[in-house]
Write an enzyme that holds these catalytic residues in place. Structure first.
Site, mmCIF file in Angstrom:
data_model
loop_
_atom_site.group_PDB
_atom_site.id
_atom_site.type_symbol
_atom_site.label_atom_id
_atom_site.label_comp_id
_atom_site.label_asym_id
_atom_site.label_seq_id
_atom_site.Cartn_x
_atom_site.Cartn_y
_atom_site.Cartn_z
ATOM 1 N N HIS A 67 13.049 -3.010 0.819
ATOM 2 C CA HIS A 67 13.334 -1.981 1.802
ATOM 3 C C HIS A 67 13.256 -0.642 1.319
ATOM 4 C CE1 HIS A 67 15.375 -0.461 5.492
ATOM 5 N NE2 HIS A 67 15.576 0.563 4.574
ATOM 6 N N GLU A 68 13.815 -0.501 0.193
ATOM 7 C CA GLU A 68 13.809 0.873 -0.367
ATOM 8 C C GLU A 68 12.441 1.227 -0.987
ATOM 9 O OE1 GLU A 68 16.055 2.730 0.166
ATOM 10 O OE2 GLU A 68 17.412 1.084 0.895
ATOM 11 N N HIS A 71 10.158 2.888 1.547
ATOM 12 C CA HIS A 71 10.418 4.155 1.535
ATOM 13 C C HIS A 71 9.763 4.861 0.588
ATOM 14 C CE1 HIS A 71 13.417 4.011 4.921
ATOM 15 N NE2 HIS A 71 14.303 3.242 4.160
#
Length: 158
Positions: A67-68, A71
């Protein structure tokens, strides 16, 4: 797991799933309470909540890292890196990252709740972080009048 092991894991996941290098720092941040991790826009570093790994294990940790990294890679490519952006949603689905992290017991209850209110009419309980204006707000269930209650007593009854 140490910060060095986390750094190595993030580098490996970045290469394996994104086919791009991770060139910044990944570390555990013990101060994170309500989130699994965060991507820092200024430094491009990634911080991970170590409680997620301790409570839910490696599989949940990998989902948070993916998820990170979504980003991270989208931001560096000047694409839509926010949760609401289609670029982010598509990439997250493609790599199999987690949309939301699992909660940890105590993560959102006693630590964050400071005020409690109860409806006089239907007895609906409302737990809140912030104080609310009792002249302005009413019960969302029956539109009855709200009254402040003793938080400790309410939490014990739960």
């Amino acid at each position: 797991m140490t910060d060095e092991q986390l750094q190595a894991l993030v580098i490996q996941i970045s290469q394996q799933f994104f086919k791009r290098p991770f060139l910044h720092q990944a570390r555990f941040n013990h101060r994170l309470r309500t989130t699994g991790g965060r991507y820092l826009l200024q430094s491009h570093d990634i911080e991970i909540n170590p409680k997620q790994y301790k409570v839910h294990g490696l599989e949940e940790l990998i989902g948070i890292i993916k998820h990170e990294l979504c980003h991270y890679h989208l931001h560096l490519q000047n694409k839509g890196y926010r949760h609401r952006d289609q670029d982010f949603k598509k990439l997250l689905k493609k790599v199999g990252g987690s949309r939301h992290c699992k909660t940890i017991d105590g993560m959102r209850t006693e630590e964050t709740v400071k005020y409690s209110y109860r409806c006089e009419r239907c007895q609906q309980l409302y737990l809140r972080k912030r104080k609310i204006d009792l002249q302005k707000y009413v019960c969302g269930k029956c539109s009855g009048r709200l009254v402040a209650t003793n938080l400790k007593n309410e939490l014990q009854q739960l």
